[in-house]
Scaffold this motif. Structure first.
Motif, mmCIF file in Angstrom:
data_model
loop_
_atom_site.group_PDB
_atom_site.id
_atom_site.type_symbol
_atom_site.label_atom_id
_atom_site.label_comp_id
_atom_site.label_asym_id
_atom_site.label_seq_id
_atom_site.Cartn_x
_atom_site.Cartn_y
_atom_site.Cartn_z
ATOM 1 N N ARG A 165 0.833 -1.201 0.000
ATOM 2 C CA ARG A 165 0.000 0.000 0.000
ATOM 3 C C ARG A 165 0.865 1.248 0.000
ATOM 4 N NH1 ARG A 165 -3.172 -3.889 2.574
ATOM 5 N NH2 ARG A 165 -5.337 -3.875 1.832
ATOM 6 N N ALA A 166 0.610 2.130 -0.945
ATOM 7 C CA ALA A 166 1.395 3.351 -1.086
ATOM 8 C C ALA A 166 0.562 4.389 -1.830
ATOM 9 C CB ALA A 166 2.690 3.070 -1.848
ATOM 10 N N ARG A 167 0.915 5.619 -1.652
ATOM 11 C CA ARG A 167 0.249 6.731 -2.328
ATOM 12 C C ARG A 167 0.849 6.886 -3.727
ATOM 13 N NH1 ARG A 167 -2.509 11.320 -0.406
ATOM 14 N NH2 ARG A 167 -2.367 13.149 -1.770
ATOM 15 N N PHE A 168 0.001 7.050 -4.739
ATOM 16 C CA PHE A 168 0.477 7.339 -6.088
ATOM 17 C C PHE A 168 -0.661 7.957 -6.888
ATOM 18 C CE2 PHE A 168 -1.435 3.178 -6.600
ATOM 19 C CZ PHE A 168 -1.990 3.193 -7.867
ATOM 20 N N THR A 169 -0.308 8.512 -8.039
ATOM 21 C CA THR A 169 -1.285 9.160 -8.923
ATOM 22 C C THR A 169 -1.228 8.521 -10.294
ATOM 23 O OG1 THR A 169 -1.154 11.274 -7.753
ATOM 24 C CG2 THR A 169 -1.934 11.347 -10.030
ATOM 25 N N PHE A 170 -2.405 8.287 -10.873
ATOM 26 C CA PHE A 170 -2.483 7.892 -12.272
ATOM 27 C C PHE A 170 -3.448 8.824 -12.993
ATOM 28 C CE2 PHE A 170 -5.798 5.372 -10.221
ATOM 29 C CZ PHE A 170 -6.859 5.380 -11.124
ATOM 30 N N THR A 171 -3.301 8.928 -14.298
ATOM 31 C CA THR A 171 -4.158 9.766 -15.121
ATOM 32 C C THR A 171 -4.825 8.914 -16.189
ATOM 33 O OG1 THR A 171 -2.235 10.367 -16.474
ATOM 34 C CG2 THR A 171 -2.884 11.922 -14.738
ATOM 35 N N SER A 172 -5.834 9.501 -16.858
ATOM 36 C CA SER A 172 -6.585 8.713 -17.839
ATOM 37 C C SER A 172 -7.306 9.619 -18.815
ATOM 38 C CB SER A 172 -7.596 7.824 -17.101
ATOM 39 O OG SER A 172 -8.390 7.087 -17.997
ATOM 40 N N PHE A 173 -7.265 9.248 -20.090
ATOM 41 C CA PHE A 173 -8.153 9.790 -21.114
ATOM 42 C C PHE A 173 -8.274 8.778 -22.242
ATOM 43 C CE2 PHE A 173 -4.125 12.001 -22.648
ATOM 44 C CZ PHE A 173 -3.988 11.305 -23.837
ATOM 45 N N GLY A 174 -9.225 8.985 -23.134
ATOM 46 C CA GLY A 174 -9.368 8.174 -24.332
ATOM 47 C C GLY A 174 -9.617 9.053 -25.534
ATOM 48 N N ASP A 175 -9.657 8.432 -26.721
ATOM 49 C CA ASP A 175 -10.095 9.115 -27.945
ATOM 50 C C ASP A 175 -9.204 10.300 -28.266
ATOM 51 O OD1 ASP A 175 -13.065 7.827 -28.432
ATOM 52 O OD2 ASP A 175 -12.543 7.968 -26.312
ATOM 53 N N GLN A 176 -7.960 9.990 -28.645
ATOM 54 C CA GLN A 176 -6.967 11.044 -28.816
ATOM 55 C C GLN A 176 -6.774 11.474 -30.265
ATOM 56 O OE1 GLN A 176 -3.020 10.050 -27.457
ATOM 57 N NE2 GLN A 176 -2.377 12.184 -27.362
ATOM 58 N N GLY A 177 -6.392 10.560 -31.142
ATOM 59 C CA GLY A 177 -5.989 10.972 -32.485
ATOM 60 C C GLY A 177 -4.599 11.570 -32.461
ATOM 61 N N THR A 178 -4.242 12.278 -33.517
ATOM 62 C CA THR A 178 -2.931 12.931 -33.607
ATOM 63 C C THR A 178 -3.114 14.400 -33.978
ATOM 64 O OG1 THR A 178 -2.529 12.625 -35.988
ATOM 65 C CG2 THR A 178 -2.014 10.759 -34.536
ATOM 66 N N PRO A 179 -2.122 15.226 -33.666
ATOM 67 C CA PRO A 179 -2.202 16.637 -34.058
ATOM 68 C C PRO A 179 -1.599 16.918 -35.424
ATOM 69 C CG PRO A 179 -0.353 16.328 -32.596
ATOM 70 C CD PRO A 179 -0.987 14.964 -32.775
ATOM 71 N N THR A 180 -1.333 15.881 -36.213
ATOM 72 C CA THR A 180 -0.585 16.037 -37.459
ATOM 73 C C THR A 180 -1.484 15.941 -38.688
ATOM 74 O OG1 THR A 180 -0.087 13.684 -37.242
ATOM 75 C CG2 THR A 180 1.605 15.216 -36.542
ATOM 76 N N MET A 181 -1.007 16.512 -39.772
ATOM 77 C CA MET A 181 -1.697 16.478 -41.060
ATOM 78 C C MET A 181 -1.156 15.307 -41.866
ATOM 79 S SD MET A 181 -3.610 19.267 -40.844
ATOM 80 C CE MET A 181 -3.733 18.879 -39.083
ATOM 81 N N GLY A 182 -1.973 14.288 -42.101
ATOM 82 C CA GLY A 182 -1.461 13.081 -42.733
ATOM 83 C C GLY A 182 -1.954 12.818 -44.135
ATOM 84 N N LYS A 183 -2.748 13.721 -44.711
ATOM 85 C CA LYS A 183 -3.337 13.445 -46.019
ATOM 86 C C LYS A 183 -3.390 14.737 -46.834
ATOM 87 C CE LYS A 183 -7.698 11.833 -48.099
ATOM 88 N NZ LYS A 183 -9.072 11.371 -47.809
ATOM 89 N N GLN A 184 -3.139 14.636 -48.120
ATOM 90 C CA GLN A 184 -3.271 15.766 -49.029
ATOM 91 C C GLN A 184 -4.546 15.631 -49.852
ATOM 92 O OE1 GLN A 184 0.504 16.021 -51.243
ATOM 93 N NE2 GLN A 184 0.670 18.105 -50.461
ATOM 94 N N VAL A 236 0.069 3.277 -41.157
ATOM 95 C CA VAL A 236 1.392 3.207 -40.541
ATOM 96 C C VAL A 236 1.860 4.597 -40.126
ATOM 97 C CG1 VAL A 236 3.815 2.641 -40.961
ATOM 98 C CG2 VAL A 236 2.016 1.082 -41.720
ATOM 99 N N ARG A 237 1.679 5.569 -41.004
ATOM 100 C CA ARG A 237 2.093 6.927 -40.657
ATOM 101 C C ARG A 237 1.300 7.446 -39.459
ATOM 102 N NH1 ARG A 237 3.856 12.061 -44.053
ATOM 103 N NH2 ARG A 237 3.676 13.604 -42.395
ATOM 104 N N THR A 238 0.025 7.106 -39.364
ATOM 105 C CA THR A 238 -0.793 7.581 -38.257
ATOM 106 C C THR A 238 -0.295 7.022 -36.933
ATOM 107 O OG1 THR A 238 -2.701 7.829 -39.707
ATOM 108 C CG2 THR A 238 -3.139 7.684 -37.350
ATOM 109 N N TRP A 239 -0.001 5.719 -36.892
ATOM 110 C CA TRP A 239 0.599 5.159 -35.684
ATOM 111 C C TRP A 239 1.929 5.835 -35.362
ATOM 112 C CZ3 TRP A 239 -1.345 2.389 -31.918
ATOM 113 C CH2 TRP A 239 -2.427 1.533 -32.145
ATOM 114 N N SER A 240 2.743 6.065 -36.377
ATOM 115 C CA SER A 240 4.029 6.714 -36.179
ATOM 116 C C SER A 240 3.846 8.106 -35.583
ATOM 117 C CB SER A 240 4.779 6.810 -37.509
ATOM 118 O OG SER A 240 5.943 7.594 -37.379
ATOM 119 N N ASP A 241 2.915 8.873 -36.130
ATOM 120 C CA ASP A 241 2.657 10.218 -35.608
ATOM 121 C C ASP A 241 2.176 10.170 -34.161
ATOM 122 O OD1 ASP A 241 3.353 11.288 -38.049
ATOM 123 O OD2 ASP A 241 1.290 11.630 -38.725
#
Length: 541
Positions: A165-184, A236-241
Motif C-alpha cells: 500500500r502506497a500513495r500514487f497518482t495515475f491519469t486517464s483519457f481516451g479518444d486522442q488521435g494525432t495533431p498532425t496532417m497526414g493526407k493531401q 502506418v504513418r498515423t501510428w508513427s505520428d
C-alpha cells in the motif's frame, strides 16, 4: 550541443542526489556513452569506440534508422518489470536498452525482442523492438537509453511501482488521435493540394500530452481509440505520428492502453488488432496468440487495474469489421476469474477497469451506451465490487453516481445507490467515468440531453449499403448521471490513491477532472470528487 550540457562521470555517479528534471538536461551524453560503449572525452562530448559522435549525424552519413517512438509499458509485476519499446521501418541489429539507477549509472544492457507486422492496406512492414527489463527494485527511479546499431541512443527515465500500500497518482483519457496532417487533398475549385488531418485528430491531441506531464503521474491509462489509424489513408504513418506525439510522456511513464473500436484495422491480424498487438508488449493474461494483449491486468500498490476490449461484447458495429463475440466467451471467463481472485486478495483494496465503450452516456446523436456491456460485464462488476470504470468512446467528460444492479427494462438502466456528488462509497456501487476528450476533432460535449437522458444501443439491424449494421436505440431516463462538462471539449482525469494508515481505515481516491487548453497543456480543474472504501485487512505496508 555544448560541453556544459553533458555530465562528467562523477556527476553521473552522484545523479541520485539531484532531481530527475535537473538531471535530464545533462543525461544525454552519459546515456550515449553507455549505449554506444564509448567514453566521455575531453570537452564532455560522447563518442563511440570508432570516434563517431553519438548525438548527431555526421554530414553525408546516412546510417541506420533512428530510435523512433519510444514508449513504456509495465510488465506483469510493475514493481520489478518495465518494457521499453520503439519502432523502425527496416531491420536493425543490436537492438537493446542500457538501464541503471540514477546513482549507479547505466550498468546493464538488455537485448530487445523484435516483432513485426505488415499493414494490409499499404503493404508496409513495421518492426517493433521490445526490451523487457526484469529484476528492478520497487519504487525506484531508473535511467535508460534505447539504441540499435547505427542509431542515435534515446534516453529516458521511469519509476517502478511501489510494493504494498502506497500513495500514487495515475491519469486517464481516451479518444486522442494525432495533431498532425497526414493526407493531401485538392478542394473543389482549388489549383493545389492542401494537407488535412484524416484521422479525427486535432491540435488538442498534442495539448493533452503536455497536460499529463504537468501532473507527472506514475502511469497513464489510454481508454481506447488511440490514433484512429483504421480511418486514415496511411495507417502506418498515423501510428508513427501518435507515438512521436506521445513519446514525450510515454518514455517517462508507462502508457497502459485498452483497445477501442478504432484499433480494429481490416486485414491486420485475424480479428483486426494486429497493429495494436505488435506495438504494445502487455502483461500476459494466458490468452492465445490471436487475442494476446486485448485483455490483461496488473497491480500497483493496492490497486488492481484490469484492461478489457469491449468489441467482444458490445452491439455497436464501430470498427473496420464486426467482431462481436470474437473470443467465444473467453474474455468474460477470464474476467470473472480475475475479479474473483482479486477480491479474495486481502492486499488489494481497489479494482479499476479501463475499457473503451460505455455503460453510461447522456449525449444525443452520438454513440450512446451499449446494452451488450450492461448484459455481459456489469453483473460481474456488481458481483465482485469493481470500484471504478474509466472509458472513452463518447468524446466528452461525465461521471455516474455509484451504481449497483439494474432496472428490469429493455435497457437495463443502472440503479444509483447514492446521489452524493462529492463522495462516493465504491464498496456499495461502481462509479463510471467517461473521459473521451483526449483530442479528437469531433467532441460531443455540445450534444448533452437536458435534462439528462441516455440513448442505449439494444441491438443492430441488418447490414446496410455502407456495409455497417445500424444501431437500434432505446431511450431511457438517467437517474445515475452525477456530473458532466458541457463547456470544455478536451481534458483528462487525475486519480490520487491514499491507502490509509492502518487496516480497517478508509482508503480514498481523490479525483480531479482537468480541462486542457493550449500547446503548453494549461489545466483548469473542472470537477473534483472523492471515492472511498474500507481498507481491507491485508498485510501492513
Amino acid at each position: 550541443m555544448t560541453s556544459d550540457q553533458h555530465m562528467s562521470t562523477e556527476s553521473v555517479e552522484k545523479a541520485g542526489q539531484v532531481s530527475r528534471r535537473g538531471l535530464f538536461a545533462g543525461i544525454g551524453g552519459a546515456a550515449a556513452m553507455a549505449a554506444g560503449g564509448g567514453a566521455l572525452l575531453s570537452g564532455g562530448t560522447a563518442f563511440a569506440n570508432d570516434g563517431t559522435p553519438l548525438f548527431w549525424r555526421q554530414p553525408g552519413k546516412t546510417g541506420a534508422p533512428e530510435v523512433h517512438g519510444v514508449h513504456l509499458t509495465f510488465g506483469a509485476d510493475p514493481t520489478r518489470e518495465m518494457v521499453v519499446s520503439w519502432t523502425t521501418p527496416t531491420s536493425v541489429t543490436g537492438a537493446k536498452v542500457h538501464v541503471g539507477t540514477l546513482s549507479g549509472g547505466y550498468g546493464r544492457a538488455v537485448q530487445a525482442d523484435t516483432v513485426h507486422y505488415t499493414d494490409a492496406k499499404s503493404g508496409s512492414e513495421v518492426l517493433i523492438h521490445h526490451a523487457r527489463l526484469h529484476n528492478l527494485r520497487p519504487d525506484t527511479e531508473y535511467a535508460y537509453a534505447a539504441v540499435h546499431d547505427g542509431g542515435t541512443p534515446m534516453p529516458g527515465f521511469f519509476r517502478t511501482a511501489p510494493r504494498g500500500r502506497a500513495r500514487f497518482t495515475f491519469t486517464s483519457f481516451g479518444d486522442q488521435g494525432t495533431p498532425t496532417m497526414g493526407k493531401q487533398i485538392t478542394p473543389a475549385g482549388a489549383t493545389s493540394p492542401i494537407w488535412v488531418n484524416d484521422n479525427l485528430g486535432s491540435p488538442a491531441a498534442g495539448d493533452v500530452v503536455a497536460g499529463v506531464e504537468r501532473i507527472a503521474p506514475l502511469l497513464h491509462l489510454v481508454n481506447g481509440d488511440l490514433c484512429y489509424a483504421n480511418i486514415s489513408d496511411n495507417r502506418v504513418r498515423t501510428w508513427s505520428d501518435w507515438f512521436i506525439n506521445n513519446s514525450r510522456s510515454a518514455r517517462f511513464r508507462p502508457w497502459m492502453p485498452a483497445a477501442g473500436n478504432h484499433e480494429n484495422e481490416l486485414g491486420n491480424g485475424p480479428i483486426g488488432y494486429g497493429a495494436y498487438q505488435s506495438y504494445f508488449s502487455l502483461p500476459d493474461a494466458g490468452s492465445d496468440d490471436e487475442t494476446r494483449g486485448l485483455w490483461y491486468a496488473f497491480t500497483v500498490g493496492s490497486v488492481r487495474f484490469i484492461s478489457l476490449n469491449n468489441d467482444d461484447v458490445a452491439y455497436q458495429d464501430g470498427g473496420n469489421s464486426y467482431v462481436r463475440g470474437y473470443s467465444g466467451g473467453a474474455q468474460k471467463r477470464w474476467l470473472e476469474a480475475e475479479l474473483s481472485r482479486t477480491r479474495a486478495n486481502r492486499d488489494i483494496d481497489w479494482i479499476v477497469v479501463v475499457m473503451h465503450q460505455v455503460v453510461i452516456s447522456t449525449v444525443d446523436k452520438f454513440n450512446g451506451a451499449d446494452r451488450g456491456i450492461r448484459e455481459e460485464w456489469v453483473p460481474l462488476f456488481d458481483k465482485y465490487g469493481v470500484d471504478l470504470v474509466v472509458c472513452g468512446h463518447e468524446h466528452h467528460y461525465e461521471r455516474s453516481f455509484p451504481i449497483r444492479g439494474a432496472q428490469s427494462n429493455d435497457t437495463l438502466t443502472p440503479i444509483p445507490v447514492s446521489t452524493d456528488k462529492s463522495v462516493s462509497d465504491t464498496s456499495k456501487g461502481t462509479v463510471h467515468v467517461v473521459l473521451g476528450g483526449g483530442g479528437t476533432s469531433a467532441p460531443s460535449n455540445a450534444l448533452f440531453f437536458d435534462p439528462a437522458q441516455c440513448r442505449v444501443i439494444t441491438g443492430v439491424g441488418p447490414v446496410g449499403s455502407n456495409g455497417k449494421r445500424p444501431p437500434i436505440y432505446v431511450q431511457e431516463d438517467a437517474p445515475w448521471s452525477a456530473n458532466r462538462d458541457k463547456t470544455n471539449p478536451y481534458g483528462f482525469a487525475a486519480f490520487t490513491v491514499d491507502p490509509g494508515n492502518h487496516p480497517g481505515d478508509a482508503t480514498r481516491m481523490e479525483v480531479t477532472y482537468y480541462s486542457v487548453s493550449g500547446p503548453f497543456g494549461e489545466l483548469t480543474a473542472v470537477d473534483t470528487f472523492t471515492l472511498v472504501r474500507p481498507r481491507r485487512d491485508g498485510r501492513r505496508s
